[in-house]
Every structure is written in structure tokens, then in C-alpha cells.
Scaffold this motif. Structure first.
Motif, short mmCIF file in Angstrom:
data_model
loop_
_atom_site.label_atom_id
_atom_site.label_comp_id
_atom_site.label_asym_id
_atom_site.label_seq_id
_atom_site.Cartn_x
_atom_site.Cartn_y
_atom_site.Cartn_z
N ALA A 1 0.83 -1.21 0.00
CA ALA A 1 0.00 0.00 0.00
C ALA A 1 0.87 1.26 0.00
O ALA A 1 0.57 2.24 -0.71
N ARG A 2 1.96 1.22 0.75
CA ARG A 2 2.87 2.38 0.82
C ARG A 2 3.52 2.63 -0.53
O ARG A 2 3.60 3.76 -0.99
N ARG A 3 3.95 1.56 -1.18
CA ARG A 3 4.60 1.71 -2.50
C ARG A 3 3.61 2.22 -3.55
O ARG A 3 3.97 3.05 -4.39
N GLN A 4 2.38 1.72 -3.50
CA GLN A 4 1.36 2.19 -4.45
C GLN A 4 1.05 3.66 -4.22
O GLN A 4 0.88 4.41 -5.17
N ALA A 5 0.97 4.07 -2.96
CA ALA A 5 0.69 5.47 -2.66
C ALA A 5 1.81 6.38 -3.16
O ALA A 5 1.55 7.49 -3.63
#
Length: 148
Positions: free
Chosen positions: A141-145
Motif C-alpha cells: 500500500a505504501r509503495r502504491q501510494a
């Protein structure tokens, strides 16, 4: 301990060193010290640097690839990003960072576990398979954000 003070034919054969509570502000000279006191510094597996005044994680630690246990709690490490410097220690299984300012960072535990994939224990608390699943989800989720 001075090797000259040992009885003739003695060896130290130590694989762990305690340097806690020494008010160390840097690890300058660590390599020379370990070379002087250990028979084979490349075999260092356990290092206690807790309760000093360290503000960063020194890359000199990467010179000890067999390091399995590293105590850094009770120092003055502020930036959680310092943890990334330890990613090259493939054998590192136990790490303590609690009682550093970085511990107050959002997602502290998830961040450390995400960067140190082989870690089995953080701050003396085991990393479970469920923890790994949560961290994997968090990291994705952090990488996608960041990609947005």
C-alpha cells in the motif's frame, strides 16, 4: 583486554562484544578495536551498542556479515530511514531499536520489518507470520501510494 595479558597459547574465540553504556557518539575506531580484541572479527555474531549516544547507524556494521544480534536500544537515533543501512546484514535475526526517537515514527515496526526481511525479533518481540502478512500489505500500500 590486552592479548599479551592472556596465558601463553590462549585464544579468546569470542563472537560477541558488549559496548553498552559507554557514551559512544560514533562507531569511529570500532573496526580497529574489534581487530585488536577478537581472534577473528569476521565471526562477530552479537554486538551490544545499547545505551550510548549514537545518532546514526554506521555502515561499518556491514563489515560483520555474520552479525545475528544487534542491540541499539537506548541511543539517540532519530531517523527511521537509518534502518535501511542494515539491509545488507543477511544474517541479522534480532534487533533492538526501542528507546530511540525513531521508535515514535509512524509505522515504526512495519517499516523495520519491511526493510529487514530476515529479522525474527524486533525489540525482543518475535515477528510472527501474521506480522509478516500485515507488513507485506502495508508495504504494498505504501509503495502504491508513492507511485501516484
Amino acid at each position: 583486554m590486552d592479548r599479551a595479558a592472556l596465558p601463553r597459547g590462549s585464544t579468546l574465540n569470542a563472537c560477541g562484544v558488549r559496548l553498552n553504556n559507554n557514551r559512544l557518539e560514533s562507531l569511529e575506531g570500532l573496526e580497529a578495536f574489534l581487530d585488536a580484541v577478537l581472534d577473528d572479527p569476521s565471526e562477530l555474531r552479537w554486538l551490544d551498542l545499547s545505551h550510548n549516544r549514537l545518532t546514526t547507524i554506521d555502515p561499518v556494521l556491514l563489515k560483520y556479515p555474520k552479525l545475528t544480534c544487534l542491540y541499539l536500544h537506548g541511543n539517540r537515533i532519530e531517523r527511521l530511514l537509518e534502518v535501511r543501512k542494515l539491509a545488507g546484514l543477511d544474517a541479522l535475526g534480532k534487533l533492538t531499536l526501542n528507546a530511540n526517537l525513531a521508535e515514535a515514527s509512524k509505522d515504526y515496526r512495519a517499516f523495520v520489518v519491511a526493510y529487514l526481511k530476515r529479522l525474527r525479533s524486533l525489540d525482543t518481540i518475535a515477528i510472527t507470520p501474521d506480522d509478516r502478512k500485515r507488513v507485506e500489505f502495508w508495504d504494498r500500500a505504501r509503495r502504491q501510494a508513492r507511485g501516484r
